[in-house]
Design a protein around this motif. Structure first.
Motif, mmCIF file in Angstrom:
data_model
loop_
_atom_site.group_PDB
_atom_site.id
_atom_site.type_symbol
_atom_site.label_atom_id
_atom_site.label_comp_id
_atom_site.label_asym_id
_atom_site.label_seq_id
_atom_site.Cartn_x
_atom_site.Cartn_y
_atom_site.Cartn_z
ATOM 1 N N ARG A 392 55.296 1.347 45.543
ATOM 2 C CA ARG A 392 56.650 0.947 45.137
ATOM 3 C C ARG A 392 56.994 1.471 43.747
ATOM 4 N NH1 ARG A 392 58.753 -3.647 47.573
ATOM 5 N NH2 ARG A 392 60.470 -3.465 46.087
ATOM 6 N N HIS A 393 56.000 1.600 42.883
ATOM 7 C CA HIS A 393 56.268 2.100 41.538
ATOM 8 C C HIS A 393 56.804 3.518 41.565
ATOM 9 C CE1 HIS A 393 53.216 -1.010 39.826
ATOM 10 N NE2 HIS A 393 54.432 -1.511 39.889
ATOM 11 N N GLY A 394 56.462 4.276 42.596
ATOM 12 C CA GLY A 394 56.951 5.639 42.691
ATOM 13 C C GLY A 394 58.411 5.729 43.081
ATOM 14 N N ASN A 395 59.001 4.604 43.528
ATOM 15 C CA ASN A 395 60.397 4.615 43.987
ATOM 16 C C ASN A 395 61.375 4.074 42.952
ATOM 17 O OD1 ASN A 395 59.562 5.600 46.494
ATOM 18 N ND2 ASN A 395 59.239 3.541 47.301
ATOM 19 N N ILE A 396 60.882 3.400 41.938
ATOM 20 C CA ILE A 396 61.789 2.826 40.951
ATOM 21 C C ILE A 396 62.179 3.890 39.936
ATOM 22 C CG2 ILE A 396 60.862 0.506 41.235
ATOM 23 C CD1 ILE A 396 59.283 0.854 38.703
ATOM 24 N N THR A 397 63.308 3.691 39.298
ATOM 25 C CA THR A 397 63.796 4.671 38.329
ATOM 26 C C THR A 397 63.055 4.528 37.004
ATOM 27 O OG1 THR A 397 65.503 3.173 37.483
ATOM 28 C CG2 THR A 397 66.085 4.561 39.374
ATOM 29 N N CYS A 398 63.067 5.603 36.239
ATOM 30 C CA CYS A 398 62.438 5.567 34.914
ATOM 31 C C CYS A 398 63.074 4.486 34.053
ATOM 32 C CB CYS A 398 62.579 6.928 34.225
ATOM 33 S SG CYS A 398 61.933 8.321 35.190
ATOM 34 N N GLN A 399 64.395 4.324 34.197
ATOM 35 C CA GLN A 399 65.117 3.360 33.368
ATOM 36 C C GLN A 399 64.645 1.938 33.606
ATOM 37 O OE1 GLN A 399 67.529 3.834 31.141
ATOM 38 N NE2 GLN A 399 67.938 6.016 31.334
ATOM 39 N N ALA A 400 64.142 1.659 34.804
ATOM 40 C CA ALA A 400 63.743 0.295 35.123
ATOM 41 C C ALA A 400 62.637 -0.202 34.204
ATOM 42 C CB ALA A 400 63.293 0.217 36.585
ATOM 43 N N CYS A 401 61.796 0.707 33.727
ATOM 44 C CA CYS A 401 60.706 0.315 32.816
ATOM 45 C C CYS A 401 60.957 0.803 31.395
ATOM 46 C CB CYS A 401 59.373 0.860 33.311
ATOM 47 S SG CYS A 401 58.841 0.188 34.899
ATOM 48 N N HIS A 402 61.490 2.024 31.271
ATOM 49 C CA HIS A 402 61.611 2.642 29.947
ATOM 50 C C HIS A 402 63.012 2.504 29.352
ATOM 51 C CE1 HIS A 402 57.651 4.631 30.190
ATOM 52 N NE2 HIS A 402 57.918 4.778 31.475
ATOM 53 N N GLY A 403 63.988 2.076 30.139
ATOM 54 C CA GLY A 403 65.361 2.011 29.654
ATOM 55 C C GLY A 403 65.660 0.730 28.908
ATOM 56 N N PRO A 404 66.807 0.668 28.240
ATOM 57 C CA PRO A 404 67.157 -0.506 27.436
ATOM 58 C C PRO A 404 67.490 -1.733 28.276
ATOM 59 C CG PRO A 404 68.967 1.075 27.465
ATOM 60 C CD PRO A 404 67.817 1.738 28.146
ATOM 61 N N GLU A 405 67.887 -1.548 29.527
ATOM 62 C CA GLU A 405 68.250 -2.701 30.351
ATOM 63 C C GLU A 405 67.003 -3.467 30.786
ATOM 64 O OE1 GLU A 405 71.279 -3.641 30.693
ATOM 65 O OE2 GLU A 405 72.093 -1.888 29.667
ATOM 66 N N ARG A 406 66.082 -2.759 31.467
ATOM 67 C CA ARG A 406 64.813 -3.370 31.908
ATOM 68 C C ARG A 406 65.052 -4.757 32.521
ATOM 69 N NH1 ARG A 406 59.691 -2.123 29.582
ATOM 70 N NH2 ARG A 406 59.400 -4.315 29.040
ATOM 71 N N LYS A 407 65.835 -4.812 33.548
ATOM 72 C CA LYS A 407 66.178 -6.097 34.151
ATOM 73 C C LYS A 407 64.921 -6.810 34.639
ATOM 74 C CE LYS A 407 70.812 -4.738 35.595
ATOM 75 N NZ LYS A 407 71.734 -4.578 36.742
ATOM 76 N N GLY A 408 64.768 -8.027 34.186
ATOM 77 C CA GLY A 408 63.637 -8.841 34.592
ATOM 78 C C GLY A 408 62.396 -8.619 33.767
ATOM 79 N N LEU A 409 62.443 -7.718 32.766
ATOM 80 C CA LEU A 409 61.281 -7.419 31.941
ATOM 81 C C LEU A 409 61.569 -7.783 30.490
ATOM 82 C CD1 LEU A 409 60.274 -3.923 33.362
ATOM 83 C CD2 LEU A 409 59.322 -6.158 33.961
#
Length: 614
Positions: A392-409
């Motif tokens: 699943r990690h291969g399907n998420i966008t870079c922004q999901a972890c490295h971006g300023p939004e990081r929803k849920g993180l």
């Protein structure tokens, strides 16, 4: 009575049938209300409602008297001469008796057409009834020759004068002006050509109607010269090129742009080592934007590719200000910007996060000129880092972890330290629990009650949290092995917490409540999961269910040996007796359930045979 009147007065019937005149306004009115009869030989046949003909309200006839018509006398119009309508032919009068019907409404029915049918016979298009001598309603702007400039102030008779010979005259003997046809195709139809045809063409090629000495830029045909005016040149004042104080007033030089224009780049404009004329980069449509094409740019030391090919020239070739820009010429434009590397033009959008790398964070390591996004940093490259992008990690966008939004993180550090891109390149979260809630409360993590090698990945894959990767073989590591029929039992049958509804996301700050999944087992004894069908017969007896039963099936009792495990050996015919012949079902102590009796069975013969037989 009316029909009898109309049988003779046919002109009145004719008018009523055509809804014309006074009688058509009320065709049902009684004729005798205005025309009395049998009043002697000498009496008036019309009883005027207003008292006399002079007081008659002319609007009732369908023709309102306005302006000069309102002051005219009845006899001025109602004369035998003017009774020329079709109704008059049906009502002949004796002598000079004028009669009241037979007049027509058109102007020429009463007035002379002084234009002799050369103009529209609807006189009211140009004239009104106030003053016939002036065409107050005529608008020359709606004619085929609208008056402009000095023509507006010219007296009408100057253009519309009658011919010297053979002029038509009106009924007063006066010459009639000619309004049509009048020639106006060429200025020379009215004006003398002071150039005697030397310049050819027509006057309006150079002149305008405001005045003969006014040269019209729109009219002057510069196309006939050796230098046709194009683009911005067409808007330049004539004196800008034709200097009255110059010997070349009427034939200025135009070999190159430099003939008129100063070099705005102070010698910077050099192509292939040669000074370039303005026309190689600019057009007459304006100094900006330039016309230096992409094809031409490919011949420079920096060909434009990708997004660079669509960027505005001014983004790279900027305009400078201040004393330092004086050497750039009046345009103050940098024609040769530095382009050693991306940083020559672009700032470090990652805030120096990558300066420790061997390439010091060179943009081209992850980006191309085709666009800032998407990055060229691949999952395979990511695999060489602390976190591999699989499942699943291969399907998420870079922004999901490295971006300023990081929803849920958890939020990123101070954005100002991340650069304009606001991307955190290096993250501290490398463990599953750093991003995801642990439904096991750390029980299987390092330092937990039952730590497992690798933590979460010991039981889960990165493709999906559910289902777990724990199978029968993996269960061997736990205190309770899955043997026999236990291998076919669903997990939720023993681990009731598995039935709880999962959340849509397990991210640590998503706001969801993850159900607790402790997966603790209080006891491995059969009685902790299974209800005994024997009541309390074996209570306190050494051993457990496995003394008689195995995990393959509850029946038959594969481990029970009647000769070994009971006080009554099955010998002879007893070995062929069915179990239920001796072990019958009885009510338990509560009387609520049937229980097969295994203990307390008499072992003496007479208890079952002879008189004591069952």
């Amino acid at each position: 009575m009316n029909n009898l009147c109309l049988d003779c007065h046919r002109e009145i019937r004719w008018l009523i049938d055509r809804s014309r005149g006074f009688h058509a306004s009320d065709p049902a009115a009684n004729c005798t209300s205005c025309h009395p009869d049998h009043a002697g030989e000498d009496f008036q046949m019309i009883k005027w409602p207003e008292g006399s003909a002079a007081q008659f309200d002319h609007r009732r006839s369908g023709w309102t008297l306005e302006e000069s018509h309102a002051t005219a006398k009845c006899r001025d119009c109602h004369t035998a001469r003017l009774r020329n309508g079709e109704a008059a032919q049906l009502s002949p009068r004796r002598g000079q008796d004028p009669g009241w019907v037979g007049l027509e409404r058109s102007c020429i029915a009463c007035h002379e057409d002084v234009h002799r049918s050369s103009l529209n016979q609807q006189c009211n298009v140009c004239h009104d009834a106030r003053d016939w001598g002036f065409a107050t309603r005529f608008d020359h702007a709606r004619s085929r020759y609208p008056l402009t400039g000095a023509h507006v102030n010219v007296d009408c008779s100057s253009c519309h004068k009658p011919p010297v010979q053979g002029a038509a005259r009106n009924d007063k003997g006066e010459p009639i002006p000619v309004f049509r046809p009048v020639r106006f195709n060429q200025c020379s139809d009215c004006h003398r050509d002071p150039h005697a045809g030397r310049l050819g063409g027509t006057c309006d090629d150079c002149h305008v109607t405001r005045g003969f000495r006014v040269i019209g830029r729109d009219q002057f045909n510069h196309e006939r010269t050796r230098y046709p005016l194009r683009g911005k040149h067409a808007a330049v004042a004539c004196a800008g090129c034709h200097d009255a104080n110059s010997a070349q007033q009427w034939s200025p030089s135009f070999t190159t742009c430099g003939s008129c224009h100063r070099d705005a780049h102070a010698g910077q404009a050099v192509i292939a080592g040669k000074a370039a004329d303005c026309a190689q980069c600019h057009s007459v449509n304006g100094f900006a934007p330039g016309v230096f094409s992409m094809v031409q740019h490919r011949g420079t030391r920096y060909p434009l590719e990708g997004r660079h090919a669509v960027i505005e020239c001014t983004k790279c070739h900027v305009r400078r200000s201040g004393p330092a820009a004086d050497s750039l010429g009046s345009a103050r434009v940098v024609l040769r910007p530095a382009f050693t590397n991306c940083r020559s033009c672009h700032a470090d959008d990652h805030g120096s996060q990558l300066v420790a790398r061997a390439d010091h964070g060179a943009c081209e390591s992850c980006h191309t000129v085709q666009g800032w996004q998407p990055t060229t940093f691949t999952p395979a490259q990511h695999g060489r880092l602390r976190v591999t992008l699989q499942g699943r990690h291969g399907n998420i966008t870079c922004q999901a972890c490295h971006g300023p939004e990081r929803k849920g993180l958890p939020p990123l550090p101070n954005p100002q330290t991340l650069g304009r891109a606001r991307i955190a390149i290096t993250l501290s979260e490398v463990e599953c629990a750093a991003c995801h809630l642990d439904p096991h409360d750390g029980r299987f993590a390092a330092g937990g009650a039952r730590p497992l090698p690798g933590g979460c990945v010991a039981c889960h894959s990165d493709r999906s949290f559910r289902p777990s990767t724990v199978d029968v073989a993996a269960h061997e590591k736990y205190p309770f092995r899955l043997d026999g029929a236990h291998q076919a039992v669903p997990c939720a049958s023993c681990h009731d917490e598995s039935r709880r509804q999962p959340v849509t996301t397990s991210l640590v700050r998503a706001g969801g409540i993850v159900p607790r999944l402790p997966f603790t087992v209080a006891s491995t004894a059969c009685a902790s999961c299974h209800r005994t069908p024997h009541g309390d017969q074996f209570a306190g007896r050494p051993g457990d269910c496995t003394s008689c039963h195995d995990v393959v099936a509850f029946r038959p009792t594969s481990r029970f040996n009647h000769d070994r495990d009971s006080q009554f050996r099955l010998e002879g015919a007893h070995g062929r007796v069915a179990c239920e012949k001796c072990h019958v079902s009885r009510r338990d102590a509560t009387g609520s359930a049937l229980v097969v009796q295994y203990r307390g069975i008499p072992t003496k013969c007479e208890a079952c045979h002879l008189g004591g037989a069952r």
